[in-house]
Design a protein around this motif. Structure first.
Motif, PDB file in Angstrom:
ATOM      1  N   UNK A  46       0.819  -1.218   0.000  1.00 34.20           N
ATOM      2  CA  UNK A  46       0.000   0.000   0.000  1.00 34.20           C
ATOM      3  C   UNK A  46       0.850   1.265   0.000  1.00 34.20           C
ATOM      4  N   UNK A  47       0.365   2.271  -0.705  1.00 32.64           N
ATOM      5  CA  UNK A  47       1.106   3.532  -0.837  1.00 32.64           C
ATOM      6  C   UNK A  47       0.316   4.726  -0.312  1.00 32.64           C
ATOM      7  N   UNK A  48      -0.751   4.455   0.440  1.00 32.00           N
ATOM      8  CA  UNK A  48      -1.504   5.534   1.044  1.00 32.00           C
ATOM      9  C   UNK A  48      -2.638   6.025   0.167  1.00 32.00           C
ATOM     10  N   UNK A  49      -3.480   6.901   0.719  1.00 31.48           N
ATOM     11  CA  UNK A  49      -4.627   7.419  -0.025  1.00 31.48           C
ATOM     12  C   UNK A  49      -4.209   8.412  -1.098  1.00 31.48           C
ATOM     13  N   UNK A  50      -5.160   8.791  -1.935  1.00 32.56           N
ATOM     14  CA  UNK A  50      -4.877   9.699  -3.049  1.00 32.56           C
ATOM     15  C   UNK A  50      -4.740  11.142  -2.596  1.00 32.56           C
ATOM     16  N   UNK A  51      -5.292  11.459  -1.438  1.00 36.73           N
ATOM     17  CA  UNK A  51      -5.205  12.826  -0.931  1.00 36.73           C
ATOM     18  C   UNK A  51      -5.211  12.798   0.594  1.00 36.73           C
ATOM     19  N   UNK A  52      -5.012  13.979   1.173  1.00 35.25           N
ATOM     20  CA  UNK A  52      -4.937  14.090   2.629  1.00 35.25           C
ATOM     21  C   UNK A  52      -6.233  14.640   3.193  1.00 35.25           C
ATOM     22  N   UNK A  53      -6.567  14.178   4.400  1.00 33.84           N
ATOM     23  CA  UNK A  53      -7.690  14.766   5.133  1.00 33.84           C
ATOM     24  C   UNK A  53      -7.510  14.493   6.617  1.00 33.84           C
ATOM     25  N   UNK A  54      -7.564  15.564   7.391  1.00 39.48           N
ATOM     26  CA  UNK A  54      -7.512  15.457   8.839  1.00 39.48           C
ATOM     27  C   UNK A  54      -8.696  16.239   9.394  1.00 39.48           C
ATOM     28  N   UNK A  55      -9.648  15.577  10.032  1.00 45.79           N
ATOM     29  CA  UNK A  55     -10.818  16.295  10.545  1.00 45.79           C
ATOM     30  C   UNK A  55     -10.468  17.379  11.550  1.00 45.79           C
ATOM     31  N   UNK A  56      -9.307  17.288  12.171  1.00 48.89           N
ATOM     32  CA  UNK A  56      -8.882  18.335  13.106  1.00 48.89           C
ATOM     33  C   UNK A  56      -8.467  19.606  12.373  1.00 48.89           C
ATOM     34  N   UNK A  57      -7.989  19.473  11.134  1.00 43.95           N
ATOM     35  CA  UNK A  57      -7.589  20.607  10.292  1.00 43.95           C
ATOM     36  C   UNK A  57      -7.939  20.278   8.843  1.00 43.95           C
ATOM     37  N   UNK A  58      -9.195  20.405   8.467  1.00 45.85           N
ATOM     38  CA  UNK A  58      -9.641  19.961   7.141  1.00 45.85           C
ATOM     39  C   UNK A  58      -8.900  20.607   5.981  1.00 45.85           C
ATOM     40  N   UNK A  59      -8.381  21.812   6.151  1.00 42.57           N
ATOM     41  CA  UNK A  59      -7.721  22.484   5.044  1.00 42.57           C
ATOM     42  C   UNK A  59      -6.237  22.213   4.917  1.00 42.57           C
ATOM     43  N   UNK A  60      -5.667  21.474   5.840  1.00 47.08           N
ATOM     44  CA  UNK A  60      -4.223  21.246   5.842  1.00 47.08           C
ATOM     45  C   UNK A  60      -3.860  20.001   5.045  1.00 47.08           C
ATOM     46  N   UNK A  61      -2.746  20.080   4.318  1.00 52.12           N
ATOM     47  CA  UNK A  61      -2.216  18.914   3.614  1.00 52.12           C
ATOM     48  C   UNK A  61      -1.216  18.234   4.541  1.00 52.12           C
ATOM     49  N   UNK A  62      -1.512  17.007   4.938  1.00 51.61           N
ATOM     50  CA  UNK A  62      -0.661  16.306   5.896  1.00 51.61           C
ATOM     51  C   UNK A  62      -0.161  14.983   5.332  1.00 51.61           C
ATOM     52  N   UNK A  63       1.046  14.654   5.733  1.00 53.20           N
ATOM     53  CA  UNK A  63       1.645  13.353   5.418  1.00 53.20           C
ATOM     54  C   UNK A  63       1.859  12.605   6.727  1.00 53.20           C
ATOM     55  N   UNK A  64       1.985  11.303   6.597  1.00 51.31           N
ATOM     56  CA  UNK A  64       2.214  10.463   7.771  1.00 51.31           C
ATOM     57  C   UNK A  64       3.624  10.659   8.297  1.00 51.31           C
ATOM     58  N   UNK A  65       3.749  10.685   9.601  1.00 50.34           N
ATOM     59  CA  UNK A  65       5.045  10.638  10.286  1.00 50.34           C
ATOM     60  C   UNK A  65       5.017   9.414  11.209  1.00 50.34           C
ATOM     61  N   UNK A  66       6.166   8.804  11.386  1.00 51.68           N
ATOM     62  CA  UNK A  66       6.223   7.581  12.183  1.00 51.68           C
ATOM     63  C   UNK A  66       7.347   7.630  13.215  1.00 51.68           C
ATOM     64  N   UNK A  67       7.164   6.884  14.296  1.00 50.74           N
ATOM     65  CA  UNK A  67       8.239   6.583  15.231  1.00 50.74           C
ATOM     66  C   UNK A  67       8.323   7.412  16.498  1.00 50.74           C
ATOM     67  N   UNK A  68       7.627   8.539  16.573  1.00 47.09           N
ATOM     68  CA  UNK A  68       7.719   9.345  17.788  1.00 47.09           C
ATOM     69  C   UNK A  68       9.003  10.148  17.868  1.00 47.09           C
ATOM     70  N   UNK A  69       9.158  10.886  18.970  1.00 48.87           N
ATOM     71  CA  UNK A  69      10.325  11.746  19.130  1.00 48.87           C
ATOM     72  C   UNK A  69      10.748  11.805  20.589  1.00 48.87           C
ATOM     73  N   UNK A  70      11.742  12.648  20.860  1.00 50.40           N
ATOM     74  CA  UNK A  70      12.235  12.815  22.225  1.00 50.40           C
ATOM     75  C   UNK A  70      11.198  13.470  23.130  1.00 50.40           C
ATOM     76  N   UNK A  71      10.061  13.895  22.574  1.00 54.30           N
ATOM     77  CA  UNK A  71       9.004  14.513  23.373  1.00 54.30           C
ATOM     78  C   UNK A  71       7.880  13.551  23.731  1.00 54.30           C
TER      79      UNK A  71
END
Length: 363
Positions: free
Chosen positions: A304-329
């Motif tokens: 799988x290569x992901x959906x054709x477009x982005x959608x986040x109900x928290x910010x419907x107008x923002x273009x978002x990509x997946x991030x993985x693994x977490x951080x030092x925070x």
């Protein structure tokens, strides 16, 4: 697209890719359901084809222009996702082909070589166009990036404005602000990287960014074992933390029990069983997939290569990509998205000091 430095927090609604732990705590990761709900697998009886027992370390030395060692990930099947997080359901069967993946996150030293070779200018360093910010004094439009700035006290954990600041002059060259530098930090992961910055580096190196399916398959070391973390169920080994995350009282006090307050050098923590470092913690890593919280219900089962477009109900107008693994925070108080099978997300033009990347290469 969101670029206004005076509105940067709305652009970063989930800029750390962290979610509060307000979701139900019931952990049912020992039950796996196929996308069409026709098959269920209990952890004790996972079909053998999902148990890719071969975890032989295969290092491909100096692959790509950046001369970084890569790990060969032999293809196979695995069960992707987590029942602990709403946007990582349902846990579903995925087939992955062979590929190579960087053994660690792209470092400051590697990124500097790329900049010297190409003259590339990152998003955080680019001048801001006054035409895109009508009504704002042009003298106030200065390039920069977001930096985690721990306050002395907070009023709850719902308003991240309390611990993030837009800092003029912050960039990959100046990760902690304009007076900082990467001197003696060549082997630390590069940060303040927007999606297009990571993509540009990958193209230059003769590589690409991983799909989130490839990323998780590699992080799980080609297995489908239902574990809390990618390495197992315990966060410590003989009192040693196995990942660079946040200890203490988030966000006001990091007790530094893992040895670091911010990022750590690559390879500072143990690798997984196929030789990959920092697949949890340190910095978030960009993946090629657009982010949609409902994607897993209709995801392809074959690479799988992901959906054709982005959608986040928290910010419907923002273009978002997946991030993985977490951080030092990340920690269990506020951000649990470093755990196995979980997903993060980031607005593509919103760099921060806890986001980096690693690359993959087709075989």
């Amino acid at each position: 697209m969101c670029k206004n430095p005076f509105l940067f927090i709305p652009c970063f609604v989930l800029l750390t890719s962290c979610f509060s732990n307000s979701e139900p705590k019931g952990h049912t990761a020992d039950l796996f359901v196929s996308p069409d709900s026709s098959r269920c697998y209990m952890a004790t009886t996972i079909p053998s084809r999902f148990s890719n027992a071969d975890t032989t370390l295969r290092i491909v030395e100096g692959s790509g222009i950046d001369k970084v060692n890569m790990i060969k990930v032999a293809g196979g099947y695995f069960l992707m996702g987590s029942d602990e997080f709403a946007d990582a359901k349902p846990v579903h069967e995925v087939k992955i082909d062979d590929f190579l993946i960087d053994e660690h996150e792209v470092t400051n030293g590697q990124f500097e070589t790329f900049i010297q070779a190409t003259g590339y200018v990152t998003v955080a360093e680019r001048p801001l166009d006054p035409k895109e910010f009508p009504g704002v004094d042009p003298a106030m439009l200065k390039p920069g990036s977001a930096i985690f700035s721990p306050p002395k006290e907070v009023q709850g954990l719902t308003n991240h404005l309390q611990w993030w600041s837009y800092v003029v002059g912050a960039s990959w060259r100046h990760p902690d602000g304009p007076n900082s530098s990467i001197k003696d930090k060549e082997n630390y992961p590069v940060v303040h990287i927007a999606y297009q910055d990571a993509e540009a580096y990958a193209k230059w190196a003769g590589k690409r960014l991983p799909t989130e399916a490839e990323w998780e398959f590699a992080a799980r070391a080609r297995t489908s074992n239902p574990m809390t973390y990618y390495w197992g169920n315990e966060l410590l080994d003989n009192d040693r933390y196995l990942a660079n995350i946040f200890q203490g009282q988030f966000p006001v006090l990091n007790t530094k029990l893992d040895g670091y307050v911010g990022t750590s050098p690559v390879k500072a923590f143990p690798a997984n069983s196929i030789g990959l470092y920092d697949m949890e913690g340190n910095v978030w890593e960009w993946c090629a997939d657009y982010y949609r919280p409902d994607y897993y219900a209709k995801s392809s089962s074959d690479n799988p290569k992901g959906p054709a477009d982005a959608y986040d109900p928290d910010e419907p107008g923002a273009v978002k990509r997946v991030q993985r693994g977490g951080s030092f925070l990340c920690n269990d108080q506020y951000c649990e998205r470093y755990k196995a099978g979980s997903r993060g997300k980031g607005e593509v033009n919103s760099p921060t000091n806890n986001v980096g990347f690693r690359c993959v290469k087709d075989i």
